[in-house]
Write a protein that holds these residues in place. Sequence first.
Motif, PDB file in Angstrom:
ATOM      1  N   ALA A 226       5.622 -14.121  -2.615  1.00  0.00           N
ATOM      2  CA  ALA A 226       7.025 -13.696  -2.521  1.00  0.00           C
ATOM      3  C   ALA A 226       7.284 -12.319  -3.105  1.00  0.00           C
ATOM      4  O   ALA A 226       8.262 -12.104  -3.812  1.00  0.00           O
ATOM      5  CB  ALA A 226       7.928 -14.732  -3.194  1.00  0.00           C
ATOM      6  N   THR A 227       6.438 -11.348  -2.799  1.00  0.00           N
ATOM      7  CA  THR A 227       6.682  -9.980  -3.255  1.00  0.00           C
ATOM      8  C   THR A 227       7.518  -9.246  -2.206  1.00  0.00           C
ATOM      9  O   THR A 227       7.082  -9.083  -1.073  1.00  0.00           O
ATOM     10  CB  THR A 227       5.359  -9.225  -3.479  1.00  0.00           C
ATOM     11  N   PRO A 228       8.711  -8.759  -2.568  1.00  0.00           N
ATOM     12  CA  PRO A 228       9.590  -8.131  -1.584  1.00  0.00           C
ATOM     13  C   PRO A 228       9.307  -6.666  -1.318  1.00  0.00           C
ATOM     14  O   PRO A 228       9.932  -6.069  -0.448  1.00  0.00           O
ATOM     15  CB  PRO A 228      10.980  -8.298  -2.207  1.00  0.00           C
ATOM     16  N   LEU A 229       8.383  -6.057  -2.075  1.00  0.00           N
ATOM     17  CA  LEU A 229       8.004  -4.661  -1.839  1.00  0.00           C
ATOM     18  C   LEU A 229       6.491  -4.576  -1.720  1.00  0.00           C
ATOM     19  O   LEU A 229       5.761  -5.084  -2.574  1.00  0.00           O
ATOM     20  CB  LEU A 229       8.472  -3.766  -2.986  1.00  0.00           C
ATOM     21  N   LEU A 230       6.038  -3.936  -0.642  1.00  0.00           N
ATOM     22  CA  LEU A 230       4.612  -3.680  -0.438  1.00  0.00           C
ATOM     23  C   LEU A 230       4.421  -2.171  -0.396  1.00  0.00           C
ATOM     24  O   LEU A 230       4.974  -1.501   0.473  1.00  0.00           O
ATOM     25  CB  LEU A 230       4.131  -4.326   0.865  1.00  0.00           C
ATOM     26  N   VAL A 231       3.662  -1.636  -1.339  1.00  0.00           N
ATOM     27  CA  VAL A 231       3.422  -0.204  -1.438  1.00  0.00           C
ATOM     28  C   VAL A 231       2.055   0.118  -0.844  1.00  0.00           C
ATOM     29  O   VAL A 231       1.045  -0.483  -1.231  1.00  0.00           O
ATOM     30  CB  VAL A 231       3.457   0.268  -2.909  1.00  0.00           C
ATOM     31  N   VAL A 232       2.020   1.037   0.105  1.00  0.00           N
ATOM     32  CA  VAL A 232       0.751   1.573   0.621  1.00  0.00           C
ATOM     33  C   VAL A 232       0.502   2.867  -0.133  1.00  0.00           C
ATOM     34  O   VAL A 232       1.213   3.852   0.050  1.00  0.00           O
ATOM     35  CB  VAL A 232       0.809   1.823   2.139  1.00  0.00           C
ATOM     36  N   LEU A 233      -0.501   2.869  -0.996  1.00  0.00           N
ATOM     37  CA  LEU A 233      -0.705   3.960  -1.933  1.00  0.00           C
ATOM     38  C   LEU A 233      -1.923   4.803  -1.562  1.00  0.00           C
ATOM     39  O   LEU A 233      -3.065   4.433  -1.832  1.00  0.00           O
ATOM     40  CB  LEU A 233      -0.878   3.396  -3.348  1.00  0.00           C
ATOM     41  N   GLY A 234      -1.665   5.958  -0.932  1.00  0.00           N
ATOM     42  CA  GLY A 234      -2.725   6.927  -0.693  1.00  0.00           C
ATOM     43  C   GLY A 234      -2.874   7.837  -1.902  1.00  0.00           C
ATOM     44  O   GLY A 234      -2.097   7.747  -2.851  1.00  0.00           O
ATOM     45  N   HIS A 235      -3.854   8.712  -1.862  1.00  0.00           N
ATOM     46  CA  HIS A 235      -4.033   9.613  -3.003  1.00  0.00           C
ATOM     47  C   HIS A 235      -4.690  10.915  -2.568  1.00  0.00           C
ATOM     48  O   HIS A 235      -5.390  10.981  -1.548  1.00  0.00           O
ATOM     49  CB  HIS A 235      -4.876   8.949  -4.095  1.00  0.00           C
ATOM     50  N   SER A 236      -4.459  11.948  -3.350  1.00  0.00           N
ATOM     51  CA  SER A 236      -5.040  13.260  -3.060  1.00  0.00           C
ATOM     52  C   SER A 236      -6.551  13.222  -3.175  1.00  0.00           C
ATOM     53  O   SER A 236      -7.122  12.378  -3.872  1.00  0.00           O
ATOM     54  CB  SER A 236      -4.469  14.302  -4.029  1.00  0.00           C
ATOM     55  N   ARG A 237      -7.195  14.142  -2.461  1.00  0.00           N
ATOM     56  CA  ARG A 237      -8.651  14.289  -2.509  1.00  0.00           C
ATOM     57  C   ARG A 237      -9.388  13.004  -2.112  1.00  0.00           C
ATOM     58  O   ARG A 237     -10.458  12.694  -2.643  1.00  0.00           O
ATOM     59  CB  ARG A 237      -9.108  14.748  -3.895  1.00  0.00           C
ATOM     60  N   CYS A 238      -8.818  12.264  -1.178  1.00  0.00           N
ATOM     61  CA  CYS A 238      -9.409  10.996  -0.749  1.00  0.00           C
ATOM     62  C   CYS A 238     -10.699  11.249   0.027  1.00  0.00           C
ATOM     63  O   CYS A 238     -10.686  11.910   1.072  1.00  0.00           O
ATOM     64  CB  CYS A 238      -8.414  10.226   0.112  1.00  0.00           C
ATOM     65  N   SER A 239     -11.799  10.718  -0.472  1.00  0.00           N
ATOM     66  CA  SER A 239     -13.085  10.964   0.184  1.00  0.00           C
ATOM     67  C   SER A 239     -13.187  10.240   1.520  1.00  0.00           C
ATOM     68  O   SER A 239     -13.896  10.697   2.418  1.00  0.00           O
ATOM     69  CB  SER A 239     -14.234  10.547  -0.743  1.00  0.00           C
ATOM     70  N   ALA A 240     -12.482   9.116   1.665  1.00  0.00           N
ATOM     71  CA  ALA A 240     -12.491   8.413   2.952  1.00  0.00           C
ATOM     72  C   ALA A 240     -11.849   9.271   4.026  1.00  0.00           C
ATOM     73  O   ALA A 240     -12.373   9.407   5.144  1.00  0.00           O
ATOM     74  CB  ALA A 240     -11.769   7.083   2.824  1.00  0.00           C
TER      75      ALA A 240
END
Length: 236
Positions: free
Chosen positions: A111-125
């Motif tokens: 029951a989590t009402p917020l889902l955060v998609v968290l990218g980041h700088s310098r991502c090697s992928a």
Amino acid sequence: MAIAQRAAPERAALTRGHTADRIRVLLDEGNARWRTFTPRYPHQDSGRRRALWEADAEHPFASVLGCADSRVPPEMLFDRGLGDLYTVRAYGQVPDSSVAGSLVHGVRDLATPLLVVLGHSRCSAVREAVTALRTGRVPEGHMGFLVEGILDAIEDVPDDGARDFLDACVRANTVHVADQLRHEPGLRELVHSGELRIEPALYSIKRSRVEWLGDRPEYRPGPDSAVPSQRPSDTP
């Protein structure tokens, strides 16, 4: 049944009337403490461990899909503790079936009402996907699967050879993954009903700051937005 109705009693005060906006404020405040070297390390004491053991259950207040990169642990950069965040991590945030299924569990069952998609700088992928885009050579095997998933997000990003092209691709990939999840079976119904909000965000390794990438207006904290104390009986 509504997410707030399914929520456990110890987090009802958080979800009732505040939901995703309130939770985002808590994450913003935690990130502010993290980047200014004033963390509180909430919910990491012996009382919290005992409370979680006695409850024999978990009741996180937000879900986070982050990259597997060792420099970007969500619990640390949001200054949260045990049982606060339901975290799923995958290289480049690529949402395969395992990742998507885990996120559905976090939203539907926890029951989590917020889902955060968290990218980041310098991502090697994303950097590997940029290399594949420029050379036309995609790695084989599992890495190829991940790179191809990111290529779908960055192939239309203008490449003028500038140094910030990687950053632009990271942003595009993060927004793309968030949009994918909004249409994921098991999530889209909750998004459409307003019970779930999925927001893309970008963490800067250099600045230690989380930037929200969605188009929602900034939500400013009210007088009750302080982080709760570490007492086991408190809300997360």
